[in-house]
Design a protein around this motif. Structure first.
Motif, mmCIF file in Angstrom:
data_model
loop_
_atom_site.group_PDB
_atom_site.id
_atom_site.type_symbol
_atom_site.label_atom_id
_atom_site.label_comp_id
_atom_site.label_asym_id
_atom_site.label_seq_id
_atom_site.Cartn_x
_atom_site.Cartn_y
_atom_site.Cartn_z
ATOM 1 N N CYS A 57 0.863 -1.188 0.000
ATOM 2 C CA CYS A 57 0.000 0.000 0.000
ATOM 3 C C CYS A 57 0.897 1.236 0.000
ATOM 4 O O CYS A 57 1.889 1.286 0.718
ATOM 5 C CB CYS A 57 -0.881 -0.024 1.249
ATOM 6 S SG CYS A 57 -1.734 1.533 1.580
ATOM 7 N N CYS A 60 0.594 2.770 3.820
ATOM 8 C CA CYS A 60 0.930 2.047 5.057
ATOM 9 C C CYS A 60 1.806 0.827 4.837
ATOM 10 O O CYS A 60 2.205 0.184 5.797
ATOM 11 C CB CYS A 60 -0.343 1.633 5.778
ATOM 12 S SG CYS A 60 -1.146 0.200 5.039
ATOM 13 N N SER A 62 1.111 -2.114 3.801
ATOM 14 C CA SER A 62 0.540 -3.455 3.907
ATOM 15 C C SER A 62 0.344 -4.017 2.501
ATOM 16 O O SER A 62 0.199 -3.259 1.550
ATOM 17 C CB SER A 62 -0.796 -3.408 4.653
ATOM 18 O OG SER A 62 -1.772 -2.778 3.856
ATOM 19 N N CYS A 69 -4.639 0.331 0.565
ATOM 20 C CA CYS A 69 -5.330 -0.823 1.134
ATOM 21 C C CYS A 69 -6.708 -0.407 1.638
ATOM 22 O O CYS A 69 -7.033 0.785 1.722
ATOM 23 C CB CYS A 69 -4.501 -1.426 2.259
ATOM 24 S SG CYS A 69 -4.486 -0.414 3.738
ATOM 25 N N CYS A 72 -6.604 2.084 4.681
ATOM 26 C CA CYS A 72 -6.227 3.458 4.333
ATOM 27 C C CYS A 72 -7.338 4.151 3.540
ATOM 28 O O CYS A 72 -7.505 5.367 3.613
ATOM 29 C CB CYS A 72 -4.929 3.472 3.538
ATOM 30 S SG CYS A 72 -3.488 3.086 4.546
HETATM 31 ZN ZN LIG Z 1 -2.712 1.071 3.624
#
Ligand SMILES: [Zn+2]
Length: 199
Positions: A57, A60, A62, A69, A72
């Motif tokens: 992402c 963040c 991930s 993601c 977010c």
């Molecule tokens: Zn994210």
């Protein structure tokens, strides 16, 4: 005994996966060989598809399919809380507790001088960009309570000392030296409730 070369290669590749020793790699290799063409093809397709479409992402870190993601993308969550985790599966573990309604940041590792993992490797510059937005008032360190986890928590606490941010860590029920991913939702959510300030 040694097996035919392609089998040996398959065993070798499987044994490089986490938690898989030579014995279970062997067992899995023979299982795959007996799976039949259709299922093998499906497995190869799934691996290729995941590899092609999944990436970090942009905000963040991930692992996700789109640019951002699902967490977010959700702007209904608490903007003042940021939970730092080592990887995406720990983020998923915390999400499953339903305890946390803030945002995440995936470090992708923990600080370790021995493994040569420094601030750049755990994406500190990217984290600072989020902190610069000025919304965060609490950072929750949801990292494994190992030496590396402790080192990382202290580093983060030091990093934000001139900002108005409190750094907390998960408490009770998490044994020193253990990995967070093995805890069930109940233990994790209790640890969340009883988090304490990193000093
Ligand atoms: Zn994210």
């Amino acid at each position: 005994m040694d097996f035919a070369k392609p089998i040996e290669e398959l065993i070798y590749q499987l044994s490089r996966l986490p938690g898989i020793g030579r014995k279970s790699a062997q067992r899995t290799a023979f299982y795959i060989l007996e799976m039949g063409e259709e299922r093998v093809e499906a497995l190869i397709r799934a691996l290729g598809e995941a590899q092609r479409t999944i990436h970090p992402c942009k905000r963040c870190n991930s692992l996700t399919e789109g640019d951002l993601c699902i967490v977010c993308l959700n702007d209904e969550r608490e903007k003042s809380k940021l939970c730092l985790v080592e990887d995406t599966k720990e983020m998923a573990a915390i999400e499953s507790t339903g305890k946390f309604n803030g945002y995440y940041f995936v470090l992708g590792g923990l600080l370790s001088p021995i493994k040569k993992i420094g601030p750049e490797e755990i994406h500190i510059p990217m984290l600072e960009e989020i902190l610069d937005e000025g919304n965060i008032t609490e950072i929750i360190m949801a990292v494994s309570p190992t030496i590396e986890g402790q080192t990382t928590s202290l580093f983060i606490s030091d990093l934000v000392k001139d900002r108005n941010i409190q750094v907390t860590e998960l408490a009770q029920g998490i044994a020193i030296g253990s990995s967070l991913e093995y805890y069930d939702a109940f233990t994790l959510s209790k640890a969340f409730d009883q988090r304490r300030i990193v000093e």
